[in-house]
Write an enzyme that holds these catalytic residues in place. Sequence first.
Site, mmCIF file in Angstrom:
data_model
loop_
_atom_site.group_PDB
_atom_site.id
_atom_site.type_symbol
_atom_site.label_atom_id
_atom_site.label_comp_id
_atom_site.label_asym_id
_atom_site.label_seq_id
_atom_site.Cartn_x
_atom_site.Cartn_y
_atom_site.Cartn_z
ATOM 1 N N GLU A 246 -72.164 -2.288 -27.209
ATOM 2 C CA GLU A 246 -72.547 -2.902 -25.928
ATOM 3 C C GLU A 246 -71.556 -4.026 -25.675
ATOM 4 O OE1 GLU A 246 -74.864 -1.652 -23.984
ATOM 5 O OE2 GLU A 246 -75.172 -0.104 -25.483
ATOM 6 N N CYS A 280 -73.503 -10.642 -19.878
ATOM 7 C CA CYS A 280 -72.638 -9.462 -19.835
ATOM 8 C C CYS A 280 -72.715 -8.787 -18.471
ATOM 9 C CB CYS A 280 -73.012 -8.493 -20.946
ATOM 10 S SG CYS A 280 -74.756 -8.084 -20.972
HETATM 11 P P1 NAD Z 1 -67.307 -11.180 -30.122
HETATM 12 O O1 NAD Z 1 -66.886 -9.769 -30.008
HETATM 13 O O2 NAD Z 1 -66.308 -12.221 -30.336
HETATM 14 O O3 NAD Z 1 -68.365 -11.329 -31.313
HETATM 15 C C1 NAD Z 1 -69.547 -10.575 -31.369
HETATM 16 C C2 NAD Z 1 -70.029 -10.524 -32.808
HETATM 17 O O4 NAD Z 1 -69.096 -9.791 -33.583
HETATM 18 C C3 NAD Z 1 -70.127 -11.894 -33.471
HETATM 19 O O5 NAD Z 1 -71.242 -11.914 -34.311
HETATM 20 C C4 NAD Z 1 -68.837 -11.970 -34.262
HETATM 21 O O6 NAD Z 1 -68.887 -12.841 -35.367
HETATM 22 C C5 NAD Z 1 -68.696 -10.534 -34.714
HETATM 23 N N1 NAD Z 1 -67.334 -10.116 -35.070
HETATM 24 C C6 NAD Z 1 -66.155 -10.697 -34.742
HETATM 25 N N2 NAD Z 1 -65.124 -9.977 -35.250
HETATM 26 C C7 NAD Z 1 -65.662 -8.915 -35.900
HETATM 27 C C8 NAD Z 1 -65.125 -7.808 -36.593
HETATM 28 N N3 NAD Z 1 -63.816 -7.631 -36.744
HETATM 29 N N4 NAD Z 1 -65.976 -6.887 -37.105
HETATM 30 C C9 NAD Z 1 -67.317 -7.023 -36.939
HETATM 31 N N5 NAD Z 1 -67.883 -8.063 -36.299
HETATM 32 C C10 NAD Z 1 -67.074 -8.997 -35.780
HETATM 33 O O7 NAD Z 1 -68.180 -11.457 -28.820
HETATM 34 P P2 NAD Z 1 -68.839 -12.837 -28.398
HETATM 35 O O8 NAD Z 1 -67.776 -13.736 -27.887
HETATM 36 O O9 NAD Z 1 -69.727 -13.306 -29.493
HETATM 37 O O10 NAD Z 1 -69.795 -12.376 -27.227
HETATM 38 C C11 NAD Z 1 -69.415 -12.354 -25.883
HETATM 39 C C12 NAD Z 1 -69.101 -10.932 -25.465
HETATM 40 O O11 NAD Z 1 -70.252 -10.121 -25.666
HETATM 41 C C13 NAD Z 1 -68.782 -10.821 -23.997
HETATM 42 O O12 NAD Z 1 -67.703 -9.951 -23.818
HETATM 43 C C14 NAD Z 1 -70.053 -10.222 -23.408
HETATM 44 O O13 NAD Z 1 -69.865 -9.534 -22.206
HETATM 45 C C15 NAD Z 1 -70.497 -9.325 -24.509
HETATM 46 N N6 NAD Z 1 -71.910 -8.995 -24.397
HETATM 47 C C16 NAD Z 1 -72.252 -7.704 -24.077
HETATM 48 C C17 NAD Z 1 -73.589 -7.376 -23.908
HETATM 49 C C18 NAD Z 1 -74.009 -5.975 -23.568
HETATM 50 O O14 NAD Z 1 -75.179 -5.666 -23.761
HETATM 51 N N7 NAD Z 1 -73.123 -5.116 -23.081
HETATM 52 C C19 NAD Z 1 -74.568 -8.346 -24.077
HETATM 53 C C20 NAD Z 1 -74.163 -9.641 -24.397
HETATM 54 C C21 NAD Z 1 -72.836 -9.959 -24.568
#
Ligand code: NAD
Length: 511
Positions: A246, A280
Site C-alpha cells: 500500500e 496517502c
Molecule cells: P517509508 O517507505 O519510508 O517507510 C515505511 C516503513 O517501512 C517504515 O516502518 C520504515 O522503517 C520501513 N522501511 C524502510 N526501509 C525499509 C526496507 N528497506 N525494508 C523494509 N522496511 C523498510 O514510508 P513512510 O515515509 O514511513 O510513510 C509515508 C509513505 O507511506 C507515503 O508515501 C504515503 O503515501 C504512504 N502511505 C500509503 C498508504 C496506503 O494505504 N496506500 C497509507 C499510509 C501511508
Amino acid sequence: MAIVESIASTGPRRRLRARSPVTQEPIGEFDCATAEDVRLAVERARKAQGPWAEASFEERAAPMWRLLERVVARQDEIIEAVIAETGKARTEAIGMEVFAPCDAIAHYAKRAKQFLADEKRRPHGILGFTKKLRIVYRPLGVVGLITPWNGPVALSVNPAVQALMAGNAVVHKPSEVTPFSALLVQEMFEEAGLPDGLYQVVQGDGETGAALVEAGVDKVSFTGSVATGRKVGEACGRNLVPCTLELGGKDAMIVCADADLDRAAAGAVNGACMNTGHYCCGTERIYVVASVYDAFLEKTLARVRALRQSDQGETDVGAVFWDKQLEVMQAHVDDAEAKGARVLLGGRRNPELQGLYFEPTVVVGVSHDMDLMTRETFGPILAVQKVADEEEAIALANDSEYGLNGNVWTRDVEKGFRIAARIQTGGVCVNDMAITYGIAEAPFGGVKASGLGQVNGRSGIRGYCHAMPITADRKGTGEIQGGYPYTRKSEDGLQKFIRFYFGTRLGRWLS
Ligand code: NAD
C-alpha cells in the site's frame, strides 16, 4: 534538529532518539531490533500461531473485543502518545487513531467468521454432477507487518486484527517516527489477553524492516512509500512470499462546472490539509473547469485563510510529523514557483511557531512540468490548475505514475460515477474525499506505482489466508472416470461429447 536520530549505544543494538515535532524536545529513545531479534520474534510467533490457527472464531474474537474495551478506556493515552510523536491535530488523533481502529476491531471481530466460513461451490457444467467443491480459508502463518508514520495506530491495528482473526501471528515493525504508540498497541493486546507471541513489535528503522522481510515470514503487509515498496516487493519476489504493498499517491480532484462549489471548496481544503497533508489519499492535484475556476478559487482561499494553526489549544492543521517531509514540501513549492506558479497563501514553514509547522498553502498556475504536480508532496498544499473542460481534467488526472485514489465533484452523481470510472486509479470518491480506506467494504489499494494488491473487507481478510480448494467425487466409489486404461472407444466417446457439449446450442447452454 532531526525528529529521529541515531545516538550512541552502550549495548549491541543501534539506538535511536525521537523528538516531538511540536516542541522538538526528545520524547524517548529505543533500541533497533537486530536481524537476530527479528528472527527470534518470528520463531516465537510461529510457535504461538499453531494453536491459534486451531482456535474457533469465537475464541479469536474474545481478545479482540477486550482489545476494543482497552482502546476505548485508554483513548486519552493513545491520543496523547500520537500527538507527542506526530503533532497531528487532536481531532485527527481522535478520528483516525481511536475511532478508525475501534471500527476495524469491531468489524472483523464480528464478521471474520462469516468472511472466512468454509464455502461450498458447485463446479460448473457437467462437473457439477460428479464433483463437490469446498473452499477452506487456511491462515498463512506469520505475517510481517510494516507500517508508516502518518497513521500509526490506525494503520497498525486494522491489518493486525485482520491477520489475527484469520488465524495468523503478527510481527510488527512500526515506523521509527512513531515507536511509542506501537508499544501502547502491544500493551493493549497483552491486557486483552491475546496469547503470547501472537502480536509482537520489533522496533527499528529500515534495516529492521528489511530484516523482517527476510526472516521467513509467510506474508508481508507493507504500507509506506513507493521507493521502499519496490525494495520490499523485490525481496518478497525473491523469497516467493506474498505481499500487499500500500504505497504513496498523488490524488487528483476534478471540479466539474456543475459542482456545488461550497462543498467542493470545503472538500479541497479538507482533502489537502487533513492530517497535515500526510495522508496517502490526500488531495494533491486540483483540476477545475474554467467556467467555475474563479468562484471555486475564491471560496477555497477564504476557507484556507480561516484555518487555524497552533501548537496549543484548538487547531486545524497540525505539525509536520517528520523534518524530512518538510524539506520535500518546501522543495516542491520552490520548484513550482521557479517554473512560473504563483503561491497565493502560505508556501513556507510557519515563522510564528517553534515546531515543524508548514502553513496551509495554495498554489495556482501549476502544470505537469512541476514536481508539485507529479511527485508525492504529502503536505497541506492545494495545487490548483485551471482546465478547459472535464475531458482535459480526466486526461491530466491520468497523467501520473501514481493511482491511489481521487475525487470528482458534480451535482450529477451518475456523471460523477462515469467520470470516476475513467480515472486510472485505485478508487474514487464522488462529492467526498479521503473516505475509501475508512469503508471496510471498499477494497482498498493502488494501481500503477501506488501499490500491489488490495486490503480490507471480505477480500482483504481473505488475503491473510490461503483459499484452499478441497474437491471430492460425489460418488466416491467405483471406477475413476476417464482413468486407465485409455482405449480407442473412450477417446471416441470423449470427442463425441466435445462435439455435443461445445458444438451445439444445447451443449453450450449446459456447459
Ligand atoms: P517509508 O517507505 O519510508 O517507510 C515505511 C516503513 O517501512 C517504515 O516502518 C520504515 O522503517 C520501513 N522501511 C524502510 N526501509 C525499509 C526496507 N528497506 N525494508 C523494509 N522496511 C523498510 O514510508 P513512510 O515515509 O514511513 O510513510 C509515508 C509513505 O507511506 C507515503 O508515501 C504515503 O503515501 C504512504 N502511505 C500509503 C498508504 C496506503 O494505504 N496506500 C497509507 C499510509 C501511508
